[in-house]
Design an enzyme around this catalytic site. Structure first.
Site, PDB file in Angstrom:
ATOM      1  N   HIS B 228       0.822  -1.201   0.000  1.00 48.95           N
ATOM      2  CA  HIS B 228       0.000   0.000   0.000  1.00 48.95           C
ATOM      3  C   HIS B 228       0.855   1.249   0.000  1.00 48.95           C
ATOM      4  O   HIS B 228       0.491   2.242  -0.618  1.00 48.95           O
ATOM      5  CB  HIS B 228      -1.001   0.046   1.147  1.00 48.95           C
ATOM      6  N   TYR B 232       1.361   5.210  -2.406  1.00 47.60           N
ATOM      7  CA  TYR B 232       1.691   6.591  -2.064  1.00 47.60           C
ATOM      8  C   TYR B 232       2.996   7.015  -2.718  1.00 47.60           C
ATOM      9  O   TYR B 232       3.211   8.194  -2.975  1.00 47.60           O
ATOM     10  CB  TYR B 232       1.726   6.773  -0.548  1.00 47.60           C
ATOM     11  N   HIS B 379     -11.384   0.988  -8.730  1.00 47.77           N
ATOM     12  CA  HIS B 379     -10.881   2.010  -7.809  1.00 47.77           C
ATOM     13  C   HIS B 379      -9.478   2.474  -8.206  1.00 47.77           C
ATOM     14  O   HIS B 379      -9.223   3.660  -8.339  1.00 47.77           O
ATOM     15  CB  HIS B 379     -10.878   1.451  -6.379  1.00 47.77           C
ATOM     16  N   PHE B 380      -8.582   1.501  -8.421  1.00 48.84           N
ATOM     17  CA  PHE B 380      -7.212   1.999  -8.608  1.00 48.84           C
ATOM     18  C   PHE B 380      -6.928   2.480 -10.022  1.00 48.84           C
ATOM     19  O   PHE B 380      -5.906   3.101 -10.253  1.00 48.84           O
ATOM     20  CB  PHE B 380      -6.163   1.018  -8.074  1.00 48.84           C
ATOM     21  N   HIS B 381      -7.865   2.250 -10.952  1.00 48.31           N
ATOM     22  CA  HIS B 381      -7.696   2.943 -12.227  1.00 48.31           C
ATOM     23  C   HIS B 381      -8.073   4.418 -12.095  1.00 48.31           C
ATOM     24  O   HIS B 381      -7.666   5.238 -12.909  1.00 48.31           O
ATOM     25  CB  HIS B 381      -8.494   2.264 -13.334  1.00 48.31           C
ATOM     26  N   ARG B 442     -12.059  -9.830 -10.019  1.00 45.80           N
ATOM     27  CA  ARG B 442     -10.988  -9.202 -10.780  1.00 45.80           C
ATOM     28  C   ARG B 442     -10.058 -10.315 -11.257  1.00 45.80           C
ATOM     29  O   ARG B 442     -10.272 -11.486 -10.952  1.00 45.80           O
ATOM     30  CB  ARG B 442     -10.229  -8.228  -9.882  1.00 45.80           C
ATOM     31  N   ARG B 443      -9.043  -9.943 -12.016  1.00 45.07           N
ATOM     32  CA  ARG B 443      -7.970 -10.867 -12.392  1.00 45.07           C
ATOM     33  C   ARG B 443      -8.467 -12.160 -12.998  1.00 45.07           C
ATOM     34  O   ARG B 443      -8.054 -13.248 -12.629  1.00 45.07           O
ATOM     35  CB  ARG B 443      -7.144 -11.235 -11.156  1.00 45.07           C
TER      36      ARG B 443
END
Lengths: 156, 558, 192
Positions: B228, B232, B379-381, B442-443
């Site tokens: 994680h 950042y 979310h992370f896109h 996912r995946r």
């Protein structure tokens, strides 16, 4: 605001019984045959005088055992505790569309308890990549009315 | 005089890093396009479903690990050199970390692409999280280790420059561009310890066959110790751009120097002890530690909200300098015709949206509804795929001219690019979030199952699939536009002494109003270590007390 | 930041303004619209559709998929049973295995079985190749009918075309082909 978010989660824990798994219990993934996982399936137990069921599931490349070749059949309105582990690689055990969702990690036992409120079918999806045929790994849970639950398929 | 003419050596290093970053972006983006069509069953003719996972590994590693790391290295070379006003101390050292990182990248990339060669024994379809006991070729892990070690050397290079500068400027505040770079790198040092121990201590010996068994939970936990914080590491350089450059692009100046420093300090402290929030669904980690991770994760909302206010305030100041008035009317006065500004601003808007779905992810028990569903890539896109990637692309329109001494070509195409990205990403991510709520994993190459069907809350699966495919296609077009504009400008842009306006004005509230303690790097670094120890020492001890490789599982080829 | 500084400066400024307008409408307007629609639908479902019975999708006339234990050429003299249907995965291979069995009474009449071709889920078609036909003469015990294919990693057979040369009821022999939609092929990791 941050406090509010955390409080929401705590409320879910306490008031709505939304639990997160987090037990520490290891098992030797190469020797499951001597454990209850050696005879995977639905078992009947009595806890505090009430009949409950335990379901032992192995997740393997690329099937749930039981679940894939035959559905996991359990009664509605009854406490069911799932025990899940993997003899090979990481898998997921996600009852599609619900919050029954856990990782299956070799060496660890995932345990969670639930009550299915109504008779219906659920799909189980492996949601962690487990190899080249990951996408075909699926299973089924069949929840039947309590009165129609057939105990002849239970395992010892 | 622009950067190229003032610091020719540093410009060369930065350019080399950007070239590698953009090549990785091109290949990784192409893989992403193929995946968008494959998993939605729009077109599956490129590769079969087994090879899908090779592409997926390539997409993740090339974009999340390679594109970001190289771009960040280039950006920080630019920022540190410029703000300290000195070229790198020793060019041999600087080039050696660049080449080491590149060699590592090539090793890793070759093992991944080997999966597309029939009967190849060099394979690494383990995805970018490379959870054992799925095993990749040893060169995959060794390459990754080289990239990490080289990135440490890059950080050391900037600290070296800073120490030399400090000798000549004993009483000055750390220039803000250097401050942000150094704090980002300190966070990187803290978090990469985890993945370094995992890769060097466990996975490399295991993939070489020196040990046969491995305990899957330990490396997974070490990965998320890093996993994680690494987001950042991607995000802070985007903040770097939003704080230091975006205010200028919108016609004004940074609102507050102190705010900026506080935000970076908080990220250094809190980025790493949050890793368990990727493991809410894992057995073997007690609920108490998951709760601690949740609390620290939620606290991270604070610096992000502070960033929102500071950046918006800076933009408003800029707009008012350009003649903007009213409560909201000033928004119209922002330079919506400047590609660099538009890209950063839209990236910022999308980051706010990503923050909302992030709060859902962070909430321990709500998380279980969407854990490992396609909600998560949705979310992370938004975050890394837009807030970070679009910011990087946008700021390239401003940086590349400084590094090449050439003006930007095809400004109209450059302007269309960020709008197209925003449109494509909204379509794709919206459908991914919705499908995730229905439980679509996912995946996976083929999220269609024979025994049951997903039940979306509203809409249909087919409609979501199409939305993802169309969104992915628009994103690909946007990416091609970007690569085309950059390549054309790099090769054939008009040469100029001052290809862009690269002056960065001082903040409204400058460093003289900033508490000195914020610059005390040793203090904050030590605190960060303590917080990490609190979060990780006990669970890790529990995992290794029964033997580092116990309970052991046998390797499985990928 | 206009395009150029020639005489048509104001012209180009106007056209660039128009472009920005279009971009903002398309690039930001559509996303906002999509999100608003999502929000509207979510609220709609939560508040108003609570009681609504989930519309059951019309049962599509589904082709029954064939799995292990099913019988082919059911209406003919010699039905063929699928004994084995699986994909074996190991370090470097992805092998599809098919085993068939024929009734013992086959030794009274000749029987020919041939695997013609196979279509994979990826769309690829594998031609027959060698050793894909079995000729059982009168008086011989039926051989073990087993075939293997090396498939591209991850691919799964979708349809098998199989034909058989059989004696018909009226004592003529004829060749019949059957299209076998394969369903649910277990994929197993080979521990060797």
């Amino acid at each position: 605001m941050i406090v509010f978010f955390i409080a929401t989660v705590v409320y879910g824990f306490v008031a709505m019984d939304l639990k997160v798994i987090g037990n520490y219990e290891t098992i030797d993934p190469q020797n499951l045959s001597d454990t209850p996982f050696g005879t995977p399936g639905v078992k009947e137990v009595t806890k505090n005088g009430a009949t409950e069921y335990e379901v032992y599931v192995q997740t393997l490349q690329f099937a749930f055992l039981p679940g894939t070749s035959s559905p996991i059949t359990v009664p509605a309105d009854t406490r069911i505790t799932f025990y899940i582990t993997s003899p090979d690689v990481l898998h997921g055990f996600d009852v599609a569309g619900t919050n029954l969702n856990t990782m299956a990690i070799p060496g660890q036992i995932s345990k969670f308890t639930t009550i299915f409120p109504e008779a219906r079918e659920y799909g189980i999806v492996c949601n962690e990549y487990c190899g080249p045929a990951h996408h075909i790994m699926e299973g089924k849970i069949e929840v039947v009315p309590k009165s129609e639950f057939d105990k002849s398929n239970l395992v010892e | 005089m622009t950067f190229l003419h003032q610091y020719p050596k540093a410009a060369k290093v930065a350019k080399a890093n950007f070239i590698v970053a953009f090549i990785a972006l091109a290949i990784g983006g192409l893989f992403g396009f193929i995946q968008a069509l494959h998993r939605t069953d729009v077109f599956r003719g490129f590769f079969n479903s087994g090879e899908y996972y090779t592409l997926l590994t390539g997409h993740g590693v090339l974009l999340a690990l390679i594109f970001t790391t190289f771009f960040i290295a280039g950006l920080f070379v630019w920022g540190v050199t410029r703000s300290l006003d000195r070229e790198p101390e020793n060019m041999t050292f600087t080039w050696s970390w660049f080449w080491l990182m590149t060699i590592g990248l090539i090793m890793t990339a070759v093992t991944i692409l080997g999966g597309l060669v029939p009967d190849s024994s060099i394979r690494a379809a383990v995805l970018y999280t490379f959870y054992p006991p799925l095993q990749a070729h040893p060169a995959f892990y060794i390459g990754l280790a080289l990239v990490i070690v080289a990135s440490w050397m890059a950080g050391a290079d900037w600290f070296w420059s800073y120490n030399k500068w400090r000798k000549n400027h004993p009483d000055e505040r750390i220039p803000i561009l250097t401050f942000m770079a150094l704090f980002t790198m300190m966070m990187w040092y803290v978090c990469t310890i985890g993945v370094a121990v995992e890769v060097v201590g466990l996975l490399i010996p295991w993939s070489l066959g020196w040990v046969t068994e491995i305990e899957p939970l330990l490396p997974r936990t070490l990965f998320w110790y890093f996993g994680h914080a690494v987001v950042y590491f991607w995000l802070l350089p985007a903040y770097y751009v939003w704080y230091a450059i975006l205010p200028k692009l919108s016609g004004g100046r940074l609102f507050s120097d102190a705010m900026t420093r506080i935000v970076f300090v908080i990220f250094l402290l809190l980025s790493t002890p949050v890793g368990y929030h990727h493991q809410y669904a894992d057995p073997g980690i007690s609920v108490g530690f998951k709760f601690y991770a949740m609390a620290t994760t939620m606290l991270l909302l604070l610096p992000s909200l502070m960033t929102l206010f500071t950046v918006v305030a800076s933009m408003e100041h800029g707009a008012r300098q350009r003649g903007g008035k009213g409560y909201l009317k000033w928004i119209g006065k922002l330079p919506w015709d400047s590609p660099a500004f538009v890209g950063c601003a839209l990236a910022g808007i999308m980051f706010a949206a990503g923050g909302f779905s992030g709060m859902i992810n962070a909430s321990m028990n709500i998380n279980l509804l969407i854990h490992n569903t396609i909600w998560v890539p949705g979310h992370f896109h938004l975050t890394v795929g837009t807030a970070v990637a679009l910011t990087f692309m946008a700021i390239s329109y401003w940086l590349i001219p400084q590094l090449t001494g050439r003006k930007l070509k095809f400004k109209t195409l450059a302007l269309i690019q960020p709008y197209a990205w925003f449109l494509g990403m909204t379509l794709m991510s919206n459908a991914m979030h919705r499908a995730g709520l229905a439980g679509v994993p996912r995946r996976t190459a083929e999220p269609q199952y024979s025994g049951f069907e997903f039940e979306p809350i509203f809409g249909t699966m087919a409609e979501m699939d199409w939305q993802i495919a169309i969104g992915g296609t628009i994103l690909t077009i946007s990416l091609i536009l970007f690569l085309w504009v950059i390549t054309a400008s790099w090769m054939g842009g008009e040469k100029s002494d001052r290809p862009v306006d690269d002056y960065i004005p001082e903040p409204l509230s400058g460093a003289e109003h900033t508490p000195k303690i914020l610059d005390n790097m040793k203090l904050w670094f030590a605190l960060a270590i303590i917080l990490v120890l609190l979060a990780y020492s006990f669970p890790l001890w529990e995992m290794i007390s029964d033997g580092i490789f116990e309970p052991g599982a046998l390797p499985r080829p990928s | 930041m206009t395009e150029n500084h020639s005489n048509s400066d104001s012209d180009s400024r106007n056209s660039s303004k128009r472009l920005v307008k279009i971009l903002v409408i398309v690039g930001i307007g559509i996303p906002v619209l999509v999100e608003l629609m999502t929000l509207f639908n979510l609220i709609n479902v939560q508040i108003f559709d609570d009681e609504e019975v989930q519309e059951q999708p019309e049962p599509v006339a589904e082709v029954r998929q064939v799995t292990e234990g099913d019988t082919l050429f059911r209406d003919y003299r010699f039905p063929v049973t699928i004994e084995l249907l699986r994909i074996n995965v190991s370090a470097q291979e992805w092998r599809f295995e098919l085993g068939l069995s024929v009734p013992d009474s086959v030794d009274r009449e000749p029987l020919e079985i041939e695997l013609d071709s196979m279509q994979l889920n990826s769309g690829k078609i594998l031609a027959a190749g060698r050793n894909r036909s079995w000729n059982i003469q009168e008086g011989h015990t039926p051989p073990r009918i087993q075939a293997e294919w090396e498939l591209p990693n991850g691919d799964i057979p979708g349809t098998l075309y199989i034909s058989s040369f059989q004696q018909m009821q009226n004592d003529t022999a004829s060749r019949v082909q059957q299209e076998v939609p394969l369903g649910n092929i277990p994929v197993r990791y080979n521990r060797e």
